[in-house]
Design an enzyme around this catalytic site. Structure first.
Site, short mmCIF file in Angstrom:
data_model
loop_
_atom_site.label_atom_id
_atom_site.label_comp_id
_atom_site.label_asym_id
_atom_site.label_seq_id
_atom_site.Cartn_x
_atom_site.Cartn_y
_atom_site.Cartn_z
N GLU A 163 -18.11 -50.33 -11.97
CA GLU A 163 -17.55 -49.38 -12.94
C GLU A 163 -16.11 -49.01 -12.57
O GLU A 163 -15.23 -48.89 -13.42
CB GLU A 163 -18.38 -48.09 -12.99
CG GLU A 163 -19.79 -48.28 -13.50
CD GLU A 163 -20.80 -48.56 -12.39
OE1 GLU A 163 -20.46 -49.25 -11.40
OE2 GLU A 163 -21.94 -48.10 -12.53
N GLU B 212 -17.79 -55.85 -2.38
CA GLU B 212 -18.18 -55.25 -1.11
C GLU B 212 -17.22 -55.68 0.00
O GLU B 212 -16.31 -56.49 -0.22
CB GLU B 212 -19.63 -55.63 -0.81
CG GLU B 212 -20.57 -55.05 -1.85
CD GLU B 212 -22.05 -55.29 -1.58
OE1 GLU B 212 -22.40 -56.10 -0.70
OE2 GLU B 212 -22.87 -54.64 -2.26
#
Ligand code: THU
Length: 134
Positions: A56, A45
């Site tokens: 992913e 993040e």
């Protein structure tokens, strides 16, 4: 199955390294490429929220950087009331490299909760053929 255990362990190890101070939602992902090699990733993040990346996408980037181009299986691991499935953007990313029979496994820390054909997650994706390639 050993391969699935290996995928789970790779995703779990990556998830331990998640940088998710804003959502508090740690995700691990692991891809088994066509060669059998495993590539893992975790979410990263950012204080500028939209810049964050999914587990992913990071696993996929590791696969590409290693010179592989085909996904045989992908496992996503998170702690959630229901099995976590890749977000829409990651479905599109995965579709670019998924073998026709690629499997998607959704796991929580206790193990795999659900396994499905990736093609069922994103039927009829936009792809290279639409651009006249392949
Ligand atoms: N996230 C992933 O990494 N993969 C998913 O499949 C779903 C969502 C991340 C993005 C963000 O860092 C956090 O989980 C909450 O959305």
């Amino acid at each position: 199955m050993k391969t699935l255990d290996d995928l789970f362990e790779a995703a779990a190890a990556a998830r331990q390294k998640a940088y998710a101070p804003y959502s508090g939602f740690a995700v691990g992902a692991a891809i088994r490429a066509a060669s059998g090699a495993i590539f893992s990733g975790t979410n990263v993040e950012n204080a500028a929220y939209p810049v964050g990346t999914c587990a992913e996408a990071d696993a996929l980037a590791a696969m590409i950087a290693a010179g592989e181009r085909q996904i045989a299986e992908i496992l996503v691991l998170a702690e959630s009331p229901e099995p976590v499935m890749p977000c829409g953007a990651c479905r599109q990313r995965i579709a670019e490299f998924a073998l026709p029979d690629a499997k998607l496994h959704s796991a929580d820390p206790t193990g795999v909760r659900e396994s499905i054909a990736f093609a069922n997650l994103l039927p009829r994706p936009f792809g290279p053929r639409n651009l006249g390639l392949e």
